[in-house]
Design an enzyme around this catalytic site. Structure first.
Site, PDB file in Angstrom:
ATOM      1  N   VAL A 105       0.829  -1.212   0.000  1.00 17.50           N
ATOM      2  CA  VAL A 105       0.000   0.000   0.000  1.00 17.50           C
ATOM      3  C   VAL A 105       0.862   1.260   0.000  1.00 17.50           C
ATOM      4  CG1 VAL A 105      -1.975  -1.162   1.065  1.00 17.50           C
ATOM      5  CG2 VAL A 105      -0.250  -0.096   2.539  1.00 17.50           C
ATOM      6  N   ASP A 106       2.212   1.085  -0.005  1.00 11.97           N
ATOM      7  CA  ASP A 106       3.088   2.256  -0.158  1.00 11.97           C
ATOM      8  C   ASP A 106       3.171   2.610  -1.654  1.00 11.97           C
ATOM      9  OD1 ASP A 106       5.300   0.851  -1.481  1.00 11.97           O
ATOM     10  OD2 ASP A 106       5.767  -0.029   0.477  1.00 11.97           O
ATOM     11  N   HIS A 121      -4.103  -4.467  -2.922  1.00 12.47           N
ATOM     12  CA  HIS A 121      -4.630  -4.175  -1.581  1.00 12.47           C
ATOM     13  C   HIS A 121      -4.797  -2.684  -1.332  1.00 12.47           C
ATOM     14  CE1 HIS A 121      -3.114  -8.393  -0.160  1.00 12.47           C
ATOM     15  NE2 HIS A 121      -4.270  -8.454  -0.798  1.00 12.47           N
ATOM     16  N   SER A 199       5.010 -13.387   1.865  1.00 12.11           N
ATOM     17  CA  SER A 199       4.869 -14.641   2.604  1.00 12.11           C
ATOM     18  C   SER A 199       3.968 -15.617   1.859  1.00 12.11           C
ATOM     19  CB  SER A 199       4.296 -14.358   3.996  1.00 12.11           C
ATOM     20  OG  SER A 199       3.053 -13.693   3.876  1.00 12.11           O
ATOM     21  N   ALA A 241      15.750  -8.609  -1.339  1.00 10.98           N
ATOM     22  CA  ALA A 241      15.406  -8.103  -2.669  1.00 10.98           C
ATOM     23  C   ALA A 241      16.370  -7.033  -3.168  1.00 10.98           C
ATOM     24  CB  ALA A 241      13.980  -7.544  -2.637  1.00 10.98           C
TER      25      ALA A 241
HETATM   26  C1  BJW Z   1      11.997 -10.099   2.336  1.00 13.78           C
HETATM   27  C2  BJW Z   1      12.865  -9.187   2.847  1.00 13.78           C
HETATM   28  C3  BJW Z   1      13.754  -8.634   1.948  1.00 13.78           C
HETATM   29  C4  BJW Z   1      11.663  -9.797   4.470  1.00 13.78           C
HETATM   30  N1  BJW Z   1      13.722  -8.994   0.674  1.00 13.78           N
HETATM   31  N2  BJW Z   1      11.973 -10.447   1.061  1.00 13.78           N
HETATM   32  C5  BJW Z   1      -8.905 -18.818   6.141  1.00 13.78           C
HETATM   33  C6  BJW Z   1      -9.317 -18.255   7.342  1.00 13.78           C
HETATM   34  C7  BJW Z   1      -9.670 -16.888   7.433  1.00 13.78           C
HETATM   35  C8  BJW Z   1      -9.616 -16.091   6.332  1.00 13.78           C
HETATM   36  C9  BJW Z   1      -9.205 -16.663   5.152  1.00 13.78           C
HETATM   37  C10 BJW Z   1      -8.864 -17.995   5.044  1.00 13.78           C
HETATM   38  N3  BJW Z   1      -8.488 -18.234   3.760  1.00 13.78           N
HETATM   39  C11 BJW Z   1      -8.563 -17.107   3.084  1.00 13.78           C
HETATM   40  C12 BJW Z   1      -9.030 -16.139   3.904  1.00 13.78           C
HETATM   41  C13 BJW Z   1      -9.284 -14.768   3.582  1.00 13.78           C
HETATM   42  C14 BJW Z   1      -8.170 -13.789   3.850  1.00 13.78           C
HETATM   43  C15 BJW Z   1      -6.828 -14.491   3.978  1.00 13.78           C
HETATM   44  O1  BJW Z   1      -6.114 -14.722   3.012  1.00 13.78           O
HETATM   45  N4  BJW Z   1      -6.426 -14.798   5.196  1.00 13.78           N
HETATM   46  C16 BJW Z   1      -5.196 -15.552   5.423  1.00 13.78           C
HETATM   47  C17 BJW Z   1      -4.309 -14.776   6.396  1.00 13.78           C
HETATM   48  C18 BJW Z   1      -5.560 -16.912   5.903  1.00 13.78           C
HETATM   49  N5  BJW Z   1      -8.199 -12.912   2.726  1.00 13.78           N
HETATM   50  C19 BJW Z   1      -9.031 -11.871   2.689  1.00 13.78           C
HETATM   51  O2  BJW Z   1      -9.761 -11.596   3.612  1.00 13.78           O
HETATM   52  C20 BJW Z   1      -9.052 -11.080   1.402  1.00 13.78           C
HETATM   53  N6  BJW Z   1     -10.381 -10.893   0.971  1.00 13.78           N
HETATM   54  C21 BJW Z   1     -11.170 -11.894   0.666  1.00 13.78           C
HETATM   55  O3  BJW Z   1     -10.827 -13.052   0.690  1.00 13.78           O
HETATM   56  O4  BJW Z   1     -12.428 -11.474   0.318  1.00 13.78           O
HETATM   57  C22 BJW Z   1     -13.447 -12.438   0.055  1.00 13.78           C
HETATM   58  C23 BJW Z   1     -14.637 -11.634  -0.392  1.00 13.78           C
HETATM   59  C24 BJW Z   1     -15.138 -11.806  -1.651  1.00 13.78           C
HETATM   60  C25 BJW Z   1     -16.258 -11.072  -2.057  1.00 13.78           C
HETATM   61  C26 BJW Z   1     -16.822 -10.141  -1.181  1.00 13.78           C
HETATM   62  C27 BJW Z   1     -16.312  -9.947   0.069  1.00 13.78           C
HETATM   63  C28 BJW Z   1     -15.194 -10.697   0.483  1.00 13.78           C
HETATM   64  C29 BJW Z   1      -8.492  -9.690   1.635  1.00 13.78           C
HETATM   65  C30 BJW Z   1      -7.064  -9.717   2.027  1.00 13.78           C
HETATM   66  C31 BJW Z   1      -6.584  -8.303   2.324  1.00 13.78           C
HETATM   67  C32 BJW Z   1      -5.197  -8.289   2.915  1.00 13.78           C
HETATM   68  N7  BJW Z   1      -4.926  -6.994   3.390  1.00 13.78           N
HETATM   69  C33 BJW Z   1      -3.638  -6.712   4.003  1.00 13.78           C
HETATM   70  C34 BJW Z   1      -3.720  -5.329   4.694  1.00 13.78           C
HETATM   71  C35 BJW Z   1      -3.683  -4.217   3.639  1.00 13.78           C
HETATM   72  C36 BJW Z   1      -3.631  -2.875   4.298  1.00 13.78           C
HETATM   73  C37 BJW Z   1      -2.419  -2.735   5.175  1.00 13.78           C
HETATM   74  O5  BJW Z   1      -1.266  -2.819   4.704  1.00 13.78           O
HETATM   75  O6  BJW Z   1      -2.615  -2.507   6.388  1.00 13.78           O
HETATM   76  O7  BJW Z   1      -2.600  -6.736   3.035  1.00 13.78           O
HETATM   77  S1  BJW Z   1      -3.120  -7.976   5.141  1.00 13.78           S
HETATM   78  C38 BJW Z   1      -1.396  -7.886   4.760  1.00 13.78           C
HETATM   79  O8  BJW Z   1      -0.978  -9.126   4.157  1.00 13.78           O
HETATM   80  C39 BJW Z   1      -1.283  -6.822   3.665  1.00 13.78           C
HETATM   81  C40 BJW Z   1      -0.289  -7.435   2.749  1.00 13.78           C
HETATM   82  O9  BJW Z   1      -0.406  -6.868   1.444  1.00 13.78           O
HETATM   83  C41 BJW Z   1      -0.631  -8.893   2.780  1.00 13.78           C
HETATM   84  C42 BJW Z   1       0.468  -9.815   2.354  1.00 13.78           C
HETATM   85  O10 BJW Z   1       1.558  -9.679   3.192  1.00 13.78           O
HETATM   86  P1  BJW Z   1       3.028  -9.835   2.589  1.00 13.78           P
HETATM   87  O11 BJW Z   1       3.271  -8.759   1.612  1.00 13.78           O
HETATM   88  O12 BJW Z   1       3.206 -11.216   2.119  1.00 13.78           O
HETATM   89  O13 BJW Z   1       3.910  -9.495   3.859  1.00 13.78           O
HETATM   90  P2  BJW Z   1       4.394 -10.411   5.096  1.00 13.78           P
HETATM   91  O14 BJW Z   1       4.810  -9.488   6.165  1.00 13.78           O
HETATM   92  O15 BJW Z   1       3.382 -11.447   5.412  1.00 13.78           O
HETATM   93  O16 BJW Z   1       5.680 -11.189   4.526  1.00 13.78           O
HETATM   94  C43 BJW Z   1       6.865 -10.499   4.192  1.00 13.78           C
HETATM   95  C44 BJW Z   1       7.780 -11.450   3.427  1.00 13.78           C
HETATM   96  O17 BJW Z   1       8.910 -10.717   3.023  1.00 13.78           O
HETATM   97  C45 BJW Z   1       8.289 -12.639   4.269  1.00 13.78           C
HETATM   98  O18 BJW Z   1       8.176 -13.816   3.503  1.00 13.78           O
HETATM   99  C46 BJW Z   1       9.764 -12.303   4.502  1.00 13.78           C
HETATM  100  O19 BJW Z   1      10.598 -13.453   4.553  1.00 13.78           O
HETATM  101  C47 BJW Z   1      10.067 -11.490   3.273  1.00 13.78           C
HETATM  102  N8  BJW Z   1      11.154 -10.530   3.427  1.00 13.78           N
HETATM  103  N9  BJW Z   1      12.587  -9.060   4.234  1.00 13.78           N
HETATM  104  C48 BJW Z   1      12.789  -9.931   0.297  1.00 13.78           C
HETATM  105  N10 BJW Z   1      14.668  -7.724   2.379  1.00 13.78           N
END
Ligand code: BJW
Ligand code: ZN
Length: 254
Positions: A105-106, A121, A199, A241
């Protein structure tokens, strides 16, 4: 540099005609933006980011959630894109059929020169009304840690006066449909997908690399840690990265 990038990965990038670069919080980590999992630093360490990123949290305590996002917006504005973001923009410049799909989101991809990243997102910079979705202006002045602590009362909507919310996608909310469709379309028609710094746990975003693999694209992953996407990737480049992506670009074209 040589051991960071095997020649197989350099060859895949050199030969690709359409690249999708799928990014997560890890690509911004070396700019100083905490990843989602360690976003709980400083004043925020007592809070669970996954619990703050929900519509329920905003409903229960709008000032807490708005204050958290204003703090993050201020941080994003203060930091700079890193060599990883720059390498992504270099790939786009070199391979014109490329698309950046980001969960972040940045705005660091844009600031590094990526012309039109798809934000699955949403964005810290597009607040809107929580009731009628009318777009709202960003608050005046630089966003910063609210002076009186963590809270900041959200402004009211100009049209209906309901609280303004951040323009991001919270858990349980649908992704912007047209953006997600464009991302799926790009993933299903690319010949190489690079997944960087995610992740791979959050759906439906985590489907994007899987779609690419299913449609026959090669997948390269850049991440210092193992992720659930390891088995989807043809090549796993274990490293940060901002080091690995420039090395990959260098190995492909120089
Ligand atoms: C490096 C590094 C370096 C470190 N170089 N790498 C089961 C149970 C409950 C819910 C669900 C379920 N299954 C699915 C769901 C739904 C849910 C979901 O997926 N939940 C899971 C957690 C289980 N998904 C949703 O709710 C989505 N919506 C949906 O499904 O809607 C259905 C629907 C349909 C129709 C109508 C209505 C509804 C929405 C998901 C929204 C996610 N939002 C967020 C917040 C955004 C705003 C904010 O930033 O505050 O998005 S959550 C958060 O996670 C954010 C990120 O974009 C997203 C992904 O995270 P990311 O980017 O992977 O970061 P990290 O921190 O997890 O990992 C970092 C990685 O970097 C690591 O691997 C490190 O090793 C690595 N790293 N340094 C390279 N230097
Ligand atoms: Zn409104």
């Amino acid at each position: 540099m040589g051991d960071l990038v095997p020649s197989e990965a350099a060859t895949l990038l050199r030969q690709a005609r359409r690249v999708v670069i799928f990014t997560g919080a890890g690509i911004s980590a070396e700019s100083g933006v905490p990843t989602f999992r360690d976003a709980l630093t400083g004043l925020w360490e007592r809070f669970d980011a996954a619990a703050l990123a929900t519509p329920e949290a905003f409903q229960d305590d709008p000032a807490l959630v708005w204050g958290w996002y204003e703090w993050r917006r201020g941080l994003a504005q203060r930091v700079r894109p890193n060599a990883g973001h720059e390498a992504v923009a270099a790939i786009e410049a070199r391979v014109p059929g490329s698309v950046v799909v980001t969960q972040n989101v940045d705005d660091l991809h844009e600031r590094a020169g990526s012309p039109a990243p798809l934000h699955l997102h949403g964005s810290l910079f597009t607040p809107r009304c929580s009731a009628c979705a009318h777009p709202a202006p960003l608050p005046d002045g630089p966003a910063d840690e609210p002076a009186d602590g963590r809270r900041a009362t959200p402004p009211g909507c100009a049209r209906c006066s309901a609280p303004v919310r951040p323009g991001v996608v919270w858990f349980g909310e649908a992704l912007p449909e047209a953006v997600f469709e464009s991302a799926v379309e790009a993933a299903s028609s690319c010949d190489l997908l690079l997944t960087v710094g995610t992740s791979g746990l959050v759906y439906p975003a985590a489907e994007i690399p899987q779609v690419a693999a299913r449609f026959g694209a090669a997948v390269i992953q850049v991440n210092p840690q193992e992720t659930p996407l390891d088995p989807v990737a043809d090549v796993n480049l274990r490293g940060p990265a901002a080091r690995v992506l420039p090395a990959l670009v260098e190995a492909a074209w120089h």
